[in-house]
Motif scaffolding. Structure first.
Motif, PDB file in Angstrom:
ATOM      1  N   MET A   1       0.902  -1.243   0.334  1.00 16.09           N
ATOM      2  CA  MET A   1      -0.045  -0.062   0.072  1.00 16.09           C
ATOM      3  C   MET A   1       0.421   1.356   0.233  1.00 16.09           C
ATOM      4  SD  MET A   1      -2.552   0.672   2.865  1.00 16.09           S
ATOM      5  CE  MET A   1      -3.550  -0.130   2.208  1.00 16.09           C
ATOM      6  N   ASN A   2       0.589   2.003  -0.932  1.00 20.20           N
ATOM      7  CA  ASN A   2       1.385   3.407  -1.030  1.00 20.20           C
ATOM      8  C   ASN A   2       1.087   4.314  -0.396  1.00 20.20           C
ATOM      9  OD1 ASN A   2      -0.457   5.326  -2.031  1.00 20.20           O
ATOM     10  ND2 ASN A   2       0.279   4.119  -4.245  1.00 20.20           N
ATOM     11  N   TYR A   3       1.365   5.719  -0.023  1.00 20.44           N
ATOM     12  CA  TYR A   3       1.102   6.471   0.884  1.00 20.44           C
ATOM     13  C   TYR A   3      -0.119   7.110   1.207  1.00 20.44           C
ATOM     14  CZ  TYR A   3       2.021  10.767   3.597  1.00 20.44           C
ATOM     15  OH  TYR A   3       1.661  11.988   5.154  1.00 20.44           O
ATOM     16  N   LYS A   4      -0.745   7.668  -0.214  1.00 16.26           N
ATOM     17  CA  LYS A   4      -1.510   8.041  -0.855  1.00 16.26           C
ATOM     18  C   LYS A   4      -2.635   6.219  -0.264  1.00 16.26           C
ATOM     19  CE  LYS A   4      -0.085  11.114  -3.708  1.00 16.26           C
ATOM     20  NZ  LYS A   4      -0.307  12.324  -5.059  1.00 16.26           N
ATOM     21  N   GLN A   5      -2.709   5.847  -1.218  1.00 16.55           N
ATOM     22  CA  GLN A   5      -3.419   4.485  -0.403  1.00 16.55           C
ATOM     23  C   GLN A   5      -3.822   4.697   0.978  1.00 16.55           C
ATOM     24  OE1 GLN A   5      -1.749   1.212  -2.823  1.00 16.55           O
ATOM     25  NE2 GLN A   5      -3.517   1.515  -3.979  1.00 16.55           N
ATOM     26  N   GLN A   6      -2.470   4.523   1.540  1.00 17.68           N
ATOM     27  CA  GLN A   6      -3.011   4.734   3.349  1.00 17.68           C
ATOM     28  C   GLN A   6      -3.958   6.127   3.905  1.00 17.68           C
ATOM     29  OE1 GLN A   6       1.132   4.556   4.865  1.00 17.68           O
ATOM     30  NE2 GLN A   6       0.875   3.066   6.110  1.00 17.68           N
ATOM     31  N   LEU A   7      -3.136   6.526   3.762  1.00 19.50           N
ATOM     32  CA  LEU A   7      -4.348   8.118   4.270  1.00 19.50           C
ATOM     33  C   LEU A   7      -5.664   7.987   3.663  1.00 19.50           C
ATOM     34  CD1 LEU A   7      -1.263  10.836   2.687  1.00 19.50           C
ATOM     35  CD2 LEU A   7      -2.178  10.011   4.983  1.00 19.50           C
ATOM     36  N   GLN A   8      -5.871   7.508   2.381  1.00 23.80           N
ATOM     37  CA  GLN A   8      -7.013   7.483   1.409  1.00 23.80           C
ATOM     38  C   GLN A   8      -8.076   6.077   3.369  1.00 23.80           C
ATOM     39  OE1 GLN A   8      -6.689   5.846  -1.933  1.00 23.80           O
ATOM     40  NE2 GLN A   8      -6.273   8.545  -2.927  1.00 23.80           N
ATOM     41  N   ARG A   9      -7.668   5.082   3.295  1.00 22.97           N
ATOM     42  CA  ARG A   9      -7.737   4.213   4.445  1.00 22.97           C
ATOM     43  C   ARG A   9      -7.673   4.779   5.590  1.00 22.97           C
ATOM     44  NH1 ARG A   9      -3.673   0.377   6.037  1.00 22.97           N
ATOM     45  NH2 ARG A   9      -3.868   0.777   8.700  1.00 22.97           N
ATOM     46  N   TYR A  10      -7.034   5.800   5.862  1.00 23.45           N
ATOM     47  CA  TYR A  10      -6.977   6.406   7.365  1.00 23.45           C
ATOM     48  C   TYR A  10      -8.722   7.621   7.715  1.00 23.45           C
ATOM     49  CZ  TYR A  10      -2.758   4.959   8.904  1.00 23.45           C
ATOM     50  OH  TYR A  10      -1.648   3.819   8.937  1.00 23.45           O
ATOM     51  N   PHE A  11      -8.088   8.101   6.543  1.00 26.15           N
ATOM     52  CA  PHE A  11      -9.685   8.650   5.847  1.00 26.15           C
ATOM     53  C   PHE A  11     -10.957   8.073   6.333  1.00 26.15           C
ATOM     54  CE2 PHE A  11     -13.480  10.673   3.588  1.00 26.15           C
ATOM     55  CZ  PHE A  11     -12.905  11.797   3.817  1.00 26.15           C
ATOM     56  N   HIS A  12     -11.017   6.933   5.637  1.00 29.54           N
ATOM     57  CA  HIS A  12     -12.198   6.169   5.881  1.00 29.54           C
ATOM     58  C   HIS A  12     -12.293   5.873   7.294  1.00 29.54           C
ATOM     59  CE1 HIS A  12     -13.341   7.266   1.831  1.00 29.54           C
ATOM     60  NE2 HIS A  12     -11.946   6.758   1.243  1.00 29.54           N
ATOM     61  N   GLU A  13     -11.404   5.104   8.328  1.00 27.69           N
ATOM     62  CA  GLU A  13     -11.496   4.663   8.812  1.00 27.69           C
ATOM     63  C   GLU A  13     -11.536   6.387   9.823  1.00 27.69           C
ATOM     64  OE1 GLU A  13      -7.062   3.275  11.086  1.00 27.69           O
ATOM     65  OE2 GLU A  13      -6.948   2.101   9.421  1.00 27.69           O
ATOM     66  N   TYR A  14     -11.274   6.742   9.421  1.00 30.72           N
ATOM     67  CA  TYR A  14     -12.153   8.348  10.414  1.00 30.72           C
ATOM     68  C   TYR A  14     -13.711   8.558  10.848  1.00 30.72           C
ATOM     69  CZ  TYR A  14     -12.742  12.957  12.306  1.00 30.72           C
ATOM     70  OH  TYR A  14     -13.373  13.970  13.149  1.00 30.72           O
ATOM     71  N   GLU A  15     -13.841   8.325   8.734  1.00 30.36           N
ATOM     72  CA  GLU A  15     -15.799   8.383   8.417  1.00 30.36           C
ATOM     73  C   GLU A  15     -16.405   7.181   9.859  1.00 30.36           C
ATOM     74  OE1 GLU A  15     -16.404   9.804   4.359  1.00 30.36           O
ATOM     75  OE2 GLU A  15     -15.101   8.133   4.373  1.00 30.36           O
ATOM     76  N   LYS A  16     -15.764   5.761   9.695  1.00 31.58           N
ATOM     77  CA  LYS A  16     -16.182   4.956  10.460  1.00 31.58           C
ATOM     78  C   LYS A  16     -16.448   5.259  11.908  1.00 31.58           C
ATOM     79  CE  LYS A  16     -14.994   1.128   7.080  1.00 31.58           C
ATOM     80  NZ  LYS A  16     -14.236   0.475   6.825  1.00 31.58           N
ATOM     81  N   ASP A  17     -14.942   5.415  12.298  1.00 32.78           N
ATOM     82  CA  ASP A  17     -15.559   5.794  14.506  1.00 32.78           C
ATOM     83  C   ASP A  17     -15.978   7.695  14.016  1.00 32.78           C
ATOM     84  OD1 ASP A  17     -13.860   4.194  14.133  1.00 32.78           O
ATOM     85  OD2 ASP A  17     -11.505   4.866  14.551  1.00 32.78           O
ATOM     86  N   HIS A  18     -16.342   8.086  13.191  1.00 33.26           N
ATOM     87  CA  HIS A  18     -17.187   9.221  13.758  1.00 33.26           C
ATOM     88  C   HIS A  18     -18.338   9.324  12.521  1.00 33.26           C
ATOM     89  CE1 HIS A  18     -12.893  10.261  14.858  1.00 33.26           C
ATOM     90  NE2 HIS A  18     -13.592  11.188  16.018  1.00 33.26           N
ATOM     91  N   PRO A  19     -19.051   8.795  12.600  1.00 38.73           N
ATOM     92  CA  PRO A  19     -20.414   8.607  11.669  1.00 38.73           C
ATOM     93  C   PRO A  19     -20.911   9.441  11.991  1.00 38.73           C
ATOM     94  CG  PRO A  19     -21.070   6.996  14.042  1.00 38.73           C
ATOM     95  CD  PRO A  19     -19.360   7.376  14.106  1.00 38.73           C
ATOM     96  N   GLY A  20     -21.845  10.131  10.887  1.00 38.46           N
ATOM     97  CA  GLY A  20     -22.571  11.173  10.715  1.00 38.46           C
ATOM     98  C   GLY A  20     -22.166  12.622  10.413  1.00 38.46           C
ATOM     99  N   LYS A  21     -20.593  12.115  10.506  1.00 37.10           N
ATOM    100  CA  LYS A  21     -19.948  13.807  10.726  1.00 37.10           C
ATOM    101  C   LYS A  21     -19.222  13.671   9.265  1.00 37.10           C
ATOM    102  CE  LYS A  21     -16.246  16.865  12.419  1.00 37.10           C
ATOM    103  NZ  LYS A  21     -15.290  16.359  13.913  1.00 37.10           N
ATOM    104  N   THR A  22     -19.127  14.937   8.534  1.00 32.45           N
ATOM    105  CA  THR A  22     -18.381  15.196   7.152  1.00 32.45           C
ATOM    106  C   THR A  22     -16.756  15.920   7.336  1.00 32.45           C
ATOM    107  OG1 THR A  22     -20.679  15.379   6.023  1.00 32.45           O
ATOM    108  CG2 THR A  22     -18.647  15.990   5.661  1.00 32.45           C
ATOM    109  N   PRO A  23     -16.175  14.763   8.034  1.00 34.24           N
ATOM    110  CA  PRO A  23     -14.624  15.570   8.411  1.00 34.24           C
ATOM    111  C   PRO A  23     -13.911  17.152   7.360  1.00 34.24           C
ATOM    112  CG  PRO A  23     -14.795  13.395   7.731  1.00 34.24           C
ATOM    113  CD  PRO A  23     -15.617  13.853   6.953  1.00 34.24           C
TER     114      PRO A  23
END
Length: 153
Positions: free
Chosen positions: A1-23
């Motif tokens: 997984m490259n750096y940008k893919q890691q950042l994308q994954r973390y973004f989506h983890e954040y979305e799952k950890d903070h449902p209903g919020k547009t970060p």
């Protein structure tokens, strides 16, 4: 997984950890640092500073004697890096490449926008399709006449 893919994954983890919020990206970055998912390296700091310089150069405008607001600095990307020059001192070759590259970016943005609209419309067939017009001739003329383009950076 490259750096940008890691950042994308973390973004989506954040979305799952903070449902209903547009970060914002600031929300995600603060969370990534707090949870130790991201720690700066010296190369990260250099890259960030370089990006900040590019942003500052991109946002520098002046007004010519005819009252036209223009972008001062123009970039040419190559395999060796991104080279910036102020319009007043840039060679014609540099400016031709810079204008050509910017035009290609605009075309690329339009192609991606068209794809995104098509996919959205295909996923939402019960609604009236969203239409996007890609002939900007009248938009450019109108913006120039009204001075509205002066607010666009």
């Amino acid at each position: 997984m490259n750096y940008k893919q890691q950042l994308q994954r973390y973004f989506h983890e954040y979305e799952k950890d903070h449902p209903g919020k547009t970060p914002t990206t600031t929300d995600v970055a603060a969370w990534m640092i707090k949870t130790k998912r991201w720690e700066p390296k010296s190369s990260d700091l250099i890259s960030r500073c370089s990006e900040d310089i590019s942003t500052a150069l991109r946002e520098e405008y002046r007004t010519d004697p005819m009252g036209r607001r223009y972008r001062v600095n123009h970039a040419v990307r190559s395999q060796q890096g991104t080279f910036w020059a102020a319009m007043e001192v840039a060679t014609r070759s540099h400016m031709e490449k810079a204008f050509s590259q910017r035009r290609k970016q605009i075309v690329g943005d339009c192609v991606q926008l068209k794809t995104d609209v098509d996919v959205y419309n295909d996923k939402n067939t019960e609604e009236r399709p969203i239409q996007v017009v890609f002939d900007f001739t009248d938009d450019v003329k109108e913006a120039q006449a009204s001075g509205a383009h002066a607010d666009v950076a």
